[in-house]
Design a protein around this motif. Structure first.
Motif, short mmCIF file in Angstrom:
data_model
loop_
_atom_site.label_atom_id
_atom_site.label_comp_id
_atom_site.label_asym_id
_atom_site.label_seq_id
_atom_site.Cartn_x
_atom_site.Cartn_y
_atom_site.Cartn_z
N ALA A 1 37.53 50.27 68.83
CA ALA A 1 37.85 51.66 68.53
C ALA A 1 39.22 52.02 69.08
O ALA A 1 40.03 52.69 68.41
CB ALA A 1 36.78 52.59 69.10
N GLU A 2 39.52 51.56 70.27
CA GLU A 2 40.83 51.83 70.88
C GLU A 2 41.94 51.12 70.12
O GLU A 2 43.02 51.67 69.91
CB GLU A 2 40.83 51.41 72.35
CG GLU A 2 39.97 52.31 73.22
CD GLU A 2 39.94 51.88 74.68
OE1 GLU A 2 40.87 51.14 75.09
OE2 GLU A 2 39.00 52.27 75.41
N GLN A 3 41.69 49.87 69.70
CA GLN A 3 42.68 49.12 68.92
C GLN A 3 42.98 49.84 67.61
O GLN A 3 44.11 49.89 67.15
CB GLN A 3 42.18 47.71 68.65
CG GLN A 3 42.14 46.81 69.87
CD GLN A 3 41.45 45.48 69.59
OE1 GLN A 3 41.28 45.08 68.44
NE2 GLN A 3 41.03 44.80 70.64
N LEU A 4 41.94 50.39 67.01
CA LEU A 4 42.12 51.10 65.75
C LEU A 4 42.99 52.34 65.96
O LEU A 4 43.89 52.62 65.17
CB LEU A 4 40.75 51.49 65.19
CG LEU A 4 40.67 51.72 63.68
CD1 LEU A 4 39.26 51.43 63.19
CD2 LEU A 4 41.08 53.12 63.30
N VAL A 5 42.74 53.06 67.04
CA VAL A 5 43.56 54.23 67.36
C VAL A 5 45.01 53.81 67.60
O VAL A 5 45.96 54.45 67.10
CB VAL A 5 43.00 54.97 68.59
CG1 VAL A 5 43.97 56.06 69.05
CG2 VAL A 5 41.64 55.57 68.27
N LEU A 6 45.19 52.73 68.32
CA LEU A 6 46.54 52.26 68.67
C LEU A 6 47.29 51.66 67.49
O LEU A 6 48.51 51.49 67.54
CB LEU A 6 46.45 51.23 69.80
CG LEU A 6 46.01 51.78 71.16
CD1 LEU A 6 45.74 50.63 72.14
CD2 LEU A 6 47.04 52.74 71.73
N SER A 7 46.58 51.32 66.42
CA SER A 7 47.24 50.74 65.23
C SER A 7 48.19 51.74 64.58
O SER A 7 49.08 51.35 63.83
CB SER A 7 46.18 50.30 64.21
OG SER A 7 45.56 51.42 63.59
N GLY A 8 47.97 53.02 64.84
CA GLY A 8 48.80 54.05 64.23
C GLY A 8 48.18 54.68 63.00
O GLY A 8 48.83 55.50 62.33
N ALA B 1 37.59 57.30 71.93
CA ALA B 1 38.81 56.50 72.07
C ALA B 1 40.05 57.38 71.92
O ALA B 1 41.05 57.22 72.64
CB ALA B 1 38.82 55.37 71.04
N LYS B 2 39.99 58.31 70.99
CA LYS B 2 41.12 59.24 70.80
C LYS B 2 41.34 60.09 72.04
O LYS B 2 42.48 60.29 72.47
CB LYS B 2 40.86 60.15 69.58
CG LYS B 2 41.01 59.46 68.23
CD LYS B 2 40.57 60.37 67.09
CE LYS B 2 41.40 61.63 67.02
NZ LYS B 2 40.99 62.50 65.88
N ARG B 3 40.25 60.56 72.62
CA ARG B 3 40.38 61.38 73.84
C ARG B 3 40.94 60.54 74.99
O ARG B 3 41.84 61.00 75.72
CB ARG B 3 39.01 61.95 74.23
CG ARG B 3 38.51 63.05 73.30
CD ARG B 3 37.33 63.79 73.91
NE ARG B 3 36.18 62.91 74.12
CZ ARG B 3 35.23 62.69 73.22
NH1 ARG B 3 35.30 63.28 72.03
NH2 ARG B 3 34.20 61.90 73.50
N LYS B 4 40.44 59.32 75.14
CA LYS B 4 40.89 58.45 76.23
C LYS B 4 42.38 58.15 76.11
O LYS B 4 43.11 58.13 77.12
CB LYS B 4 40.09 57.14 76.21
CG LYS B 4 40.51 56.15 77.28
CD LYS B 4 39.67 54.88 77.23
CE LYS B 4 40.14 53.87 78.27
NZ LYS B 4 39.33 52.62 78.21
N LEU B 5 42.84 57.92 74.88
CA LEU B 5 44.23 57.55 74.65
C LEU B 5 45.11 58.78 74.39
O LEU B 5 46.30 58.64 74.08
CB LEU B 5 44.32 56.58 73.47
CG LEU B 5 43.62 55.24 73.69
CD1 LEU B 5 43.54 54.44 72.39
CD2 LEU B 5 44.33 54.42 74.77
N ASN B 6 44.49 59.96 74.47
CA ASN B 6 45.22 61.22 74.24
C ASN B 6 45.95 61.18 72.90
O ASN B 6 47.15 61.49 72.80
CB ASN B 6 46.22 61.48 75.38
CG ASN B 6 46.74 62.90 75.36
OD1 ASN B 6 46.07 63.82 74.89
ND2 ASN B 6 47.95 63.10 75.85
#
Length: 331
Positions: free
Chosen positions: A124-131, A169-174
């Motif tokens: 989930a975090e990788q997906l958020v970080l993909s842009g 994941a979005k909240r964690k990564l702001n």
């Protein structure tokens, strides 16, 4: 304004002008790309050719090499890249890399998914970080009982948990992205769950929920007119699309659909490979693909409603303009 943005803006304006003038030969390139990472799927949705196992296309997973080649040809002109069509895009293990590549070309990225995968917090975090800019999650109901009527083999709670994981994941990564959109196709069997779904959407962490009229068999159609795509006459025996042939088909001027095997369809609704227009080629100039005989014939027919030359899927279309991608403007 940097060179990349300026090029995209000029291309957009050129295509919009040529679309307004209904030109048959285009000198701008498509600014919208619908690309299918794979036409494999883990569900068996009732009205999808993949779900029905019609074998209208060979099973394929797009390679990262093919995707890079496509983006190398048209990426600098694209404003939007939509990852989906006849399969579940998250089944392609290279999907996150594809998204990241599209972002390097300064395109906005969308994924449409059934989200029936075993997601981990790390993924989930990788997906958020993909842009990824936007994720549309197909969830047609507010309970397992109604959801699985159309989404055969689908697991309602799995999708809901994955949504919550992505929101966390979005909240964690702001991160404000991806925008999470719950898409609810409204049928006769699930229309009673609309209000319940609205409440669940707020609790799940999606950004919004939308209720959509599907293209389906007449006996599945919602009794709520707003979610009915059809005009039904003569005791359900004669069916016509609402607004059929009253709009211009944007696809032929500003968008392109490329399937997992590299074949090119005039729009996202072309189910059978035999109806495709071209094959993507790394060596053939894209101008000649974009202005092939099939494309010119289709544009002339849609613009003038006059058949000319060899017929193709567009000259037989009974819902011109009904499946346009959403209206956009250059920002």
């Amino acid at each position: 304004m940097n060179i990349t943005r300026k090029l995209k803006e000029l291309n957009y304006k050129l295509i919009e002008w040529q679309k307004k003038k209904k030109r048959n030969v285009l000198f701008g390139y498509p600014y919208w790309l619908t690309i299918d990472p794979t036409n494999l799927c883990n569900l068996e949705c009732r009205f999808c050719p993949t779900g029905q196992k019609r074998d209208s296309r060979p099973k394929e997973i797009m390679t990262i090499k093919r995707f890079k080649s496509i983006m190398g040809k048209i990426g600098r002109f694209l404003l939007y890249v939509e990852f989906c069509n006849w399969g579940e895009p998250l089944l392609n293990k290279s999907i996150l890399e594809m998204i990241s590549i599209a972002k390097k070309y300064k395109a906005r990225t969308f994924v449409s998914t059934n989200l029936n995968i075993q997601m981990t917090p790390e993924y989930a975090e990788q997906l958020v970080l993909s842009g990824l800019d936007r994720m549309t999650i197909s969830l047609d109901g507010a309970s397992q009982e109604t959801y699985e009527i159309y989404r055969k083999n689908g697991k309602f709670d799995l999708v809901l948990n994955n949504i919550k994981m992505l929101a966390a994941a979005k909240r964690k990564l702001n991160s404000k992205t991806p925008h999470l959109h719950w898409q609810f196709l409204v049928f006769k069997h699930n229309e009673h769950e609309i209000e319940r779904a609205r409440k669940m959407a707020v609790e799940s962490g999606v950004n919004d929920i939308g209720f959509t009229a599907p293209f389906c068999a007449p006996d599945w159609v919602s009794t709520i007119d707003e979610y009915n795509n059809y005009i039904v006459r003569d005791n359900d025996k004669a069916v016509a699309f609402k607004h059929a042939e009253t709009k211009l088909c944007n696809w032929l001027w500003d968008a392109i659909t490329i399937n997992a095997d590299g074949s090119i369809s005039p729009c996202c609704s072309v189910e059978d490979k035999k109806d495709d227009f071209e094959m993507f080629s790394s060596w053939k100039p894209f101008f000649f693909i974009w202005n092939s005989k099939n494309y010119k014939t289709a544009r002339k027919y849609v613009a003038e409603k006059h058949k000319c030359g060899k017929e193709n899927i567009c000259t037989k279309c009974d819902h011109i303009g009904a499946s346009n991608h959403r209206d956009i403007s250059y920002e």
